[in-house]
Design an enzyme around this catalytic site. Structure first.
Site, PDB file in Angstrom:
ATOM      1  N   PRO A 129      -3.554 105.461  17.296  1.00 16.34           N
ATOM      2  CA  PRO A 129      -2.771 106.226  16.314  1.00 16.34           C
ATOM      3  C   PRO A 129      -3.497 107.447  15.750  1.00 16.34           C
ATOM      4  CG  PRO A 129      -3.674 104.275  15.276  1.00 16.34           C
ATOM      5  CD  PRO A 129      -4.061 104.185  16.727  1.00 16.34           C
ATOM      6  N   CYS A 130      -3.674 108.459  16.575  1.00 15.83           N
ATOM      7  CA  CYS A 130      -4.368 109.664  16.126  1.00 15.83           C
ATOM      8  C   CYS A 130      -3.564 110.429  15.077  1.00 15.83           C
ATOM      9  CB  CYS A 130      -4.699 110.563  17.309  1.00 15.83           C
ATOM     10  SG  CYS A 130      -3.298 110.979  18.355  1.00 15.83           S
ATOM     11  N   HIS A 131      -2.267 110.118  14.939  1.00 18.07           N
ATOM     12  CA  HIS A 131      -1.448 110.797  13.924  1.00 18.07           C
ATOM     13  C   HIS A 131      -1.839 110.386  12.510  1.00 18.07           C
ATOM     14  CE1 HIS A 131       0.568 106.955  14.789  1.00 18.07           C
ATOM     15  NE2 HIS A 131       0.976 106.985  13.532  1.00 18.07           N
TER      16      HIS A 131
END
Length: 289
Positions: free
Chosen positions: A254-256
């Site tokens: 989950p780089c967001h």
């Protein structure tokens, strides 16, 4: 010594340990030798190193070796030259480790994935969460190798073909339907985390950053500096940002969930509009729970 001063001293110690391991990669110092070099007991070193780096000194060395191996293969070295140059004592040892981390044999990696078999599917994302968005999911026999978000099926397909230009690639919607369903449930806010087998290639540093991203709780965010501190490299915020930008599996890693220190979105490989929508979805779902 204050707690803050102790933390800085510990981080400096582990930074010295990492530097020593990098400088002596071919010899792969034992834990005892590393402890003697740093004037610290092997037991305390092992425990402290793993707490800050999330891997043991031995695992760190193996990751560095594989990183160096991949660089040599890309540069044109043959497998025999590469394995001895980075400190492997035999080809069996090399292939044992490489099959786990590279997702393919070293010679195949050197040929840009020639001989790999990849299947993929493309589906619309949940309309209420991500408007006008398609998701591409691709996998090898070992696990997911790509999750991409975009506005066009054709563009997503072309990008996959370009990245794995020498692999055998085919579409198989039915084979990947279950994994797509897991991600769609997440996008719809019906599932908090995504746990799937991955087959992605990463440097030692990227692997640390991506693991830290997966530890961010659903509905929360962290800054780039937070991630740098979490992996024990507080001065590496810019390098962290580059590692985040290279994440090949949207949502699963989950780089967001990483934002700028001033609270603004920051960059996102698949568009800041989607990043804002994903964060709003997660925060709304977390508040209800």
């Amino acid at each position: 010594m204050t707690t803050s001063a102790q933390d800085k001293a510990t981080q400096a110690l582990i930074a010295r340990a990492c530097a020593y391991l990098r400088d002596n990669l071919a010899q792969a110092p034992t834990l005892e030798a590393l402890g003697a070099h740093l004037h610290i007991s092997p037991y305390h070193l092992q425990r402290t190193f793993k707490r800050l780096m999330r891997v043991s000194p031995r695992q760190y060395v193996e990751a560095l070796r594989l990183e160096a191996l991949k660089a040599r293969l890309r540069a044109g070295d043959n497998v025999t030259e590469a394995l001895y140059a980075v400190g492997y004592g035999s080809s069996s040892r090399l292939y044992e480790k490489a099959n786990i981390t590279l997702g393919m044999t070293p010679s195949t990696y050197g040929k840009k994935g020639a001989g790999m078999v990849i299947v993929y599917t493309i589906s619309p994302c949940h309309a209420e969460a991500l408007d006008a968005t398609y998701m591409l999911l691709a996998a090898t026999e070992r696990g997911i190798c790509a999750v991409r978000l975009g506005d066009s099926e054709d563009v997503l397909e072309a990008e996959l073909q370009a990245e794995f230009s020498r692999a055998m690639i085919g579409r198989d919607d039915e084979a990947l339907a279950q994994w797509v369903a897991h991600i769609q449930h997440y996008i719809a806010g019906e599932q908090g985390q995504i746990e799937m087998p991955l087959d992605v290639r990463a440097t030692a540093f990227q692997a640390q950053v991506w693991e830290a991203l997966r530890n961010i709780p659903y509905g929360e965010t962290r800054t780039y500096s937070d991630i740098a501190n979490a992996i024990g490299q507080p001065q590496a915020a810019r390098a962290v940002a580059r590692a985040i930008a290279s994440n090949p599996v949207a949502l699963v890693i989950p780089c967001h969930r990483v934002v700028r220190k001033d609270g603004k979105m920051g960059g996102y490989r698949w568009g800041t509009r989607r990043k804002a929508q994903l964060l709003a979805l997660e925060q709304s779902k977390a508040q209800k729970d």
